[in-house]
Design a protein around this motif. Structure first.
Motif, short mmCIF file in Angstrom:
data_model
loop_
_atom_site.label_atom_id
_atom_site.label_comp_id
_atom_site.label_asym_id
_atom_site.label_seq_id
_atom_site.Cartn_x
_atom_site.Cartn_y
_atom_site.Cartn_z
N GLY A 1 2.26 -2.99 -9.09
CA GLY A 1 1.59 -3.97 -8.31
C GLY A 1 1.08 -3.27 -7.59
N ALA A 2 1.47 -2.17 -7.50
CA ALA A 2 1.19 -2.02 -5.83
C ALA A 2 -0.48 -1.36 -5.93
N ASP A 3 -0.79 -1.32 -4.51
CA ASP A 3 -2.02 -0.56 -4.59
C ASP A 3 -1.66 1.36 -3.37
N VAL A 4 -1.77 1.48 -4.70
CA VAL A 4 -2.07 3.38 -4.25
C VAL A 4 -2.87 3.33 -3.56
N LYS B 1 1.07 -1.42 0.18
CA LYS B 1 -0.02 -0.13 0.24
C LYS B 1 1.19 1.18 -0.02
N LEU C 1 3.02 2.48 -11.14
CA LEU C 1 3.22 2.16 -9.50
C LEU C 1 1.64 0.91 -9.51
N THR C 2 1.20 1.57 -10.13
CA THR C 2 0.06 0.56 -10.20
C THR C 2 0.44 -0.60 -11.33
N ALA C 3 1.07 0.11 -12.38
CA ALA C 3 1.51 -1.32 -13.56
C ALA C 3 2.87 -2.53 -12.49
N LEU D 1 -8.21 8.70 -8.09
CA LEU D 1 -6.80 8.94 -7.04
C LEU D 1 -7.35 9.76 -6.18
N CYS E 1 -0.18 11.35 -11.11
CA CYS E 1 -1.13 10.36 -12.06
C CYS E 1 -0.61 9.40 -12.86
N ALA F 1 1.01 7.61 -9.84
CA ALA F 1 0.66 6.35 -9.70
C ALA F 1 0.07 5.69 -11.09
N ALA F 2 -0.12 5.73 -12.39
CA ALA F 2 0.19 4.32 -13.17
C ALA F 2 1.02 3.48 -13.37
#
Length: 213
Positions: free
Chosen positions: A143-146, A118, A139-141, A169, A133, A136-137
């Motif tokens: 595997g993170a939970d933003v 997280k 990090l999400t790619a 977000l 943004c 965040a993209a």
């Protein structure tokens, strides 16, 4: 206006991290004429203000994102802030480049990040929200939970708000455009008559009719 927002606004004005020039506007890289310029990097060289900012950010993260496991700064402005706040909270930190390196391990994300962790993004300011943004993209790619973002200052521009909403977000800023404008007028940094012009800019940056009023 909440107490922390006013305190940070006064701090930024005191060290001239925020400049107001409604009669001689600044020109942003995008070409937009702006009556305000914010340089939050100056907080790093003002220890008292830096303490207010990082302690305020740490308290905000504990309140808004109590599940946070990792802080990730945006490059480059958010890196130092993520490191200091991470130290205060005893949390690991890293940062996200605007793009992957073309050498070495070709990382875009620096620091250890495990899938599912997280993450809170640490940003210095938000105008159109493009950099956070993109961060965040990435990090999400990976595997993170933003969980969201904590920034020092936000303009509250509609384009930025729309981008954040589209990306799903959440952002929490220590202070904001309206608070700084009101504090600046109350403390004599700008004329009371300038407040309406500043708000007009914030509401529609492409409309320059506020200039020369």
């Amino acid at each position: 206006m909440n107490e922390l927002a006013v305190k940070i606004a006064k701090d930024l004005l005191k060290i001239q991290a925020v400049f107001f020039r409604p009669d001689e506007p600044f020109t942003w890289a995008s070409g937009i004429k702006s009556p305000i310029y914010c340089d939050n990097r100056l907080t790093l060289t003002a220890p008292e203000v830096r303490n207010d900012v990082e302690e305020g950010r740490a308290e905000t993260i504990q309140r808004e994102y109590p599940e946070a496991e990792v802080l990730m700064g945006t490059a480059t402005a958010g890196i130092a802030h993520a490191a200091i706040t991470g130290h205060l909270l005893n949390l690991p930190m890293g940062y996200v480049r605007s793009g992957a390196k073309d050498h070495g391990r070709q990382n875009q994300i620096e620091g250890r990040l495990e899938p599912g962790q997280k993450v809170v993004i640490v940003e210095d300011l938000i105008s159109t929200a493009g950099s956070c943004c993109d961060t965040a993209a990435a990090l999400t790619a990976a595997g993170a939970d933003v969980l969201g973002i904590v920034s020092i200052f936000t303009y509250g521009m509609q384009k930025g708000l729309d981008r954040l909403a589209s990306a799903g977000l959440k952002n929490v800023s220590l202070t904001d455009f309206d608070t700084i404008t009101k504090v600046a007028a109350a403390e004599g940094y700008i004329k009371e008559s300038d407040v309406e012009r500043l708000i007009a800019f914030r509401n529609n940056p492409s409309d320059e009719s506020w200039i020369g009023k």
